[in-house]
Write a protein that holds these residues in place. Structure first.
Motif, PDB file in Angstrom:
ATOM      1  N   VAL A  73       0.839  -1.204   0.000  1.00  0.00           N
ATOM      2  CA  VAL A  73       0.000   0.000   0.000  1.00  0.00           C
ATOM      3  C   VAL A  73       0.872   1.250   0.000  1.00  0.00           C
ATOM      4  O   VAL A  73       0.691   2.140  -0.832  1.00  0.00           O
ATOM      5  N   VAL A  74       1.859   1.303   0.919  1.00  0.00           N
ATOM      6  CA  VAL A  74       2.674   2.515   1.045  1.00  0.00           C
ATOM      7  C   VAL A  74       3.461   2.773  -0.242  1.00  0.00           C
ATOM      8  O   VAL A  74       3.434   3.881  -0.792  1.00  0.00           O
ATOM      9  N   ILE A  75       4.121   1.744  -0.758  1.00  0.00           N
ATOM     10  CA  ILE A  75       4.951   1.952  -1.952  1.00  0.00           C
ATOM     11  C   ILE A  75       4.086   2.302  -3.152  1.00  0.00           C
ATOM     12  O   ILE A  75       4.416   3.195  -3.933  1.00  0.00           O
ATOM     13  N   SER A  76       2.942   1.616  -3.318  1.00  0.00           N
ATOM     14  CA  SER A  76       2.139   1.895  -4.507  1.00  0.00           C
ATOM     15  C   SER A  76       1.536   3.294  -4.449  1.00  0.00           C
ATOM     16  O   SER A  76       1.381   3.929  -5.494  1.00  0.00           O
ATOM     17  N   VAL A  77       1.232   3.789  -3.237  1.00  0.00           N
ATOM     18  CA  VAL A  77       0.747   5.169  -3.142  1.00  0.00           C
ATOM     19  C   VAL A  77       1.873   6.139  -3.469  1.00  0.00           C
ATOM     20  O   VAL A  77       1.686   7.106  -4.216  1.00  0.00           O
ATOM     21  N   LEU A  78       3.076   5.873  -2.943  1.00  0.00           N
ATOM     22  CA  LEU A  78       4.208   6.772  -3.184  1.00  0.00           C
ATOM     23  C   LEU A  78       4.547   6.855  -4.671  1.00  0.00           C
ATOM     24  O   LEU A  78       4.902   7.914  -5.178  1.00  0.00           O
ATOM     25  N   ILE A  79       4.456   5.731  -5.379  1.00  0.00           N
ATOM     26  CA  ILE A  79       4.777   5.756  -6.813  1.00  0.00           C
ATOM     27  C   ILE A  79       3.568   6.215  -7.623  1.00  0.00           C
ATOM     28  O   ILE A  79       3.694   6.948  -8.601  1.00  0.00           O
ATOM     29  N   GLY A  80       2.387   5.772  -7.213  1.00  0.00           N
ATOM     30  CA  GLY A  80       1.203   5.970  -8.045  1.00  0.00           C
ATOM     31  C   GLY A  80       0.642   7.375  -8.033  1.00  0.00           C
ATOM     32  O   GLY A  80       0.239   7.887  -9.077  1.00  0.00           O
ATOM     33  N   VAL A  81       0.628   8.012  -6.863  1.00  0.00           N
ATOM     34  CA  VAL A  81      -0.026   9.325  -6.782  1.00  0.00           C
ATOM     35  C   VAL A  81       0.681  10.384  -7.629  1.00  0.00           C
ATOM     36  O   VAL A  81       0.012  11.106  -8.378  1.00  0.00           O
ATOM     37  N   PRO A  82       2.026  10.513  -7.563  1.00  0.00           N
ATOM     38  CA  PRO A  82       2.676  11.490  -8.453  1.00  0.00           C
ATOM     39  C   PRO A  82       2.379  11.220  -9.920  1.00  0.00           C
ATOM     40  O   PRO A  82       2.102  12.147 -10.694  1.00  0.00           O
ATOM     41  N   THR A  83       2.406   9.940 -10.315  1.00  0.00           N
ATOM     42  CA  THR A  83       2.093   9.594 -11.699  1.00  0.00           C
ATOM     43  C   THR A  83       0.683  10.033 -12.056  1.00  0.00           C
ATOM     44  O   THR A  83       0.454  10.635 -13.110  1.00  0.00           O
ATOM     45  N   ALA A  84      -0.263   9.734 -11.157  1.00  0.00           N
ATOM     46  CA  ALA A  84      -1.657  10.104 -11.420  1.00  0.00           C
ATOM     47  C   ALA A  84      -1.781  11.609 -11.540  1.00  0.00           C
ATOM     48  O   ALA A  84      -2.524  12.111 -12.389  1.00  0.00           O
ATOM     49  N   TYR A  85      -1.023  12.344 -10.696  1.00  0.00           N
ATOM     50  CA  TYR A  85      -1.095  13.808 -10.739  1.00  0.00           C
ATOM     51  C   TYR A  85      -0.648  14.324 -12.101  1.00  0.00           C
ATOM     52  O   TYR A  85      -1.332  15.145 -12.724  1.00  0.00           O
ATOM     53  N   ALA A  86       0.483  13.818 -12.580  1.00  0.00           N
ATOM     54  CA  ALA A  86       0.992  14.270 -13.878  1.00  0.00           C
ATOM     55  C   ALA A  86       0.017  13.894 -14.990  1.00  0.00           C
ATOM     56  O   ALA A  86      -0.231  14.684 -15.911  1.00  0.00           O
TER      57      ALA A  86
END
Lengths: 270, 300
Positions: A73-86
């Motif tokens: 959960v922690v790693i996928s949020v850390l990687i996923g949220v910036p990507t989703a933002y862009a």
């Protein structure tokens, strides 16, 4: 339309009745001293739960499950949220291709990419350990976070960020004081869904887990295949423990996520 | 104009032009995600693809030749489709009428939704154990059938095709239902009310208003349900007949790769599985493009 309505509710009732039968059979059996071919077991006991707990080292298994899920959960949020933002904020050449790339791991059956992935992980001596299980489970989880967060970020008005800039906020201030509070509900929803998916993910964990890195689902599956020497009731007790923990997670998830608004957000009229 | 002057004036211009097309520093945020997906999804997939063309014995295509000439392996495609297509179709078709009656607000809606979603938590093992015990010759289901005099001898419904199909329906239905309900809730109710004002009967409203708007969503729901059912693995082993009538393609892939340790062949089976799945989904999505995809009144 009247008969059609009755038919629908009737079929639903039949389905639910059988579902109760399926779940009830396991639940009753896990508490029964002995149950062969009768309507109800001879006696009830909770001894199988204690035995399952000891026999399958459930404490260790639950600990592994917890560690793996939290890490994923922690790693996928850390990687996923910036990507989703862009992805939500910019329109750039190749965006469609990138979107497709993030869609594929969710769309493909885990077995199809799980086997090559496990082969690669074995090649680099990562499989068979907790790291391998976490890495494998991240593959569908990161795209899942990206996919759920992108529409969520899209609906946050860009004017809010611009206004903050106008008032002289630095990037760090925009991030921590404007975006973070707005993003938290979406991140919570995505996290809990990833958690449910990871705890329930069988194939990828099964392909990459070693003896010390089995999560509850995988350990449960092995207990079924090796059930010959042990009482059926211990397997059922363990299955009930799994379902109970999933139920708790799902109830928490339903508090954060309205399941009927996964695809579209429309205000319900009274 | 000197050369240095042109380069300095060209640099901001290039940056400007790129920014106009949406390329700026913000895109750096994409780097971790893209690297991750390239390294852990794309690379293993391509590695598996090239590995499948390097069989332990024979020419580059030997693995694929073996798959399509060995009837035991070839039939896994048909066996998996025979399980996956009916299960996905049933799950989608059954969720339409139920979801249709769950639109709007009424008492107990949240309760029914929760009950229908609960099977997600069961997991394959409890479902399999439950089916084995509930449907066994001495289980409750057969006892009721025998008691009512509907059958003369117990019906055999587990350790064969039917057991796996039931398990796929129990685990797959909640997903299909949730998605269908979600798409249905996205259709603006005023459209239906407008049709009613113009004198459309409930049947006509469903046939001419709701269905055309819902169909694209149903196509997606079917695809996702099909992917779930097509990748059936643990339940095919536990409630099925893994060596015979439910020897599905994932079992074949797993067995070749991790029981026989023939990684190239295992990768080849996995690639065939991916191709078959993408073919079915491609056909459904192709059909979807012929449907109306305008506004449904919902946002997004």
């Amino acid at each position: 339309m009247r008969p059609a309505a009755w038919l629908t509710w009737g079929a639903l009732a039949f389905f639910l009745l059988n579902l109760v039968g399926v779940v009830g059979a396991v639940l009753v059996n896990s508490f029964s001293t002995q149950w062969f071919g009768t309507w109800w077991p001879n006696g009830l006991t909770t001894a199988w739960y204690a035995e399952a707990w000891r026999e399958y080292n459930l404490f260790d298994v639950l600990l592994v499950t917890l560690q793996v899920s939290v890490a994923v959960v922690v790693i996928s949020v850390l990687i996923g949220v910036p990507t989703a933002y862009a992805l939500a904020r910019r329109d750039f050449p190749g965006k469609k291709l990138l979107n497709l790339l993030f869609l594929l791991p969710i769309l493909m059956p885990p077995m199809t990419y799980g086997i090559p992935l496990a082969t690669v992980l074995y090649k680099f001596h990562l499989a068979g350990s907790m790291t391998g299980v976490i890495v494998a489970n991240l593959v569908p989880s990161v795209p899942f976070v990206v996919l759920t967060m992108t529409p969520f970020i899209e609906q946050i008005d860009t004017k809010i960020e611009s206004a903050a800039r106008m008032c002289g906020a630095r990037t760090s201030a925009v991030l921590t004081r404007i975006l973070a509070p707005l993003l938290i509900p979406g991140i919570l929803a995505a996290s809990i869904l990833v958690l449910v998916r990871t705890v329930g993910m069988f194939e990828l964990t099964f392909l990459t887990a070693g003896p010390d890195s089995e999560t509850l689902v995988v350990s449960l599956f092995y207990s079924v295949s090796a059930a010959g020497i042990r009482a059926q009731q211990t397997v059922d007790a363990m299955a009930v423990i799994y379902t109970a923990s999933m139920l708790v997670l799902l109830v928490i998830a339903l508090r954060f996520v309205n399941p009927t608004q996964l695809v579209t957000r429309l205000k319900e009229h009274d | 104009m000197t050369a240095t002057a042109t380069t300095t004036s060209a640099t901001p211009a290039l940056r400007h032009r790129l920014a106009e097309r949406g390329v700026d520093r913000l895109l750096l945020l994409l780097v971790p995600g893209t690297v991750f997906i390239a390294l852990l999804f794309l690379y293993p997939f391509l590695y598996g693809l090239q590995l499948s063309f390097q069989p332990n014995t024979g020419g580059p295509l030997a693995n694929y030749e073996r798959f399509f000439t060995d009837a035991y392996l070839r039939d896994t495609i048909w066996i998996t489709l025979r399980l996956g297509l009916p299960a996905a179709l049933f799950n989608v078709l059954a969720s339409i009428p139920i979801a249709y009656r769950m639109r709007g607000k009424f008492r107990g809606k949240r309760l029914i939704t929760t009950i229908l979603v609960v099977p997600i938590t069961l997991g394959t093992v409890l479902t399999a154990e439950g089916l084995i015990e509930y449907l066994s010759p001495v289980g409750w289901f057969n006892k009721i059938l025998l008691g009512l005099g509907l059958v003369d001898e117990p019906v055999r419904l587990v350790h064969n095709y039917w057991g796996v199909l039931f398990s796929l329906i129990i685990t797959g239905f909640p997903f299909a239902f949730l998605l269908t309900l979600s798409y249905l809730s996205g259709i603006d109710p005023s459209l239906e009310r407008a049709a009613a004002t113009l004198g459309a009967s409930p049947r006509q409203r469903f046939r001419h208003i709701v269905m055309p708007l819902l169909a694209p969503g149903l196509a997606v729901t079917f695809c996702l349900s099909f992917v779930l059912a097509f990748s059936v693995f643990p339940s095919a082993i536990m409630v099925g007949e893994p060596q015979g009538s439910t020897h599905v393609i994932s079992i074949a892939a797993y067995n070749t790769a991790f029981r026989d340790f023939d990684y190239p062949m295992g990768s080849a089976v996995a690639m065939i599985m991916a191709v078959v799945m993408l073919l079915v989904i491609g056909l459904v999505l192709l059909w979807r493009t012929t449907l109306y995809r305008g506004a449904t009144g919902g946002k997004g």
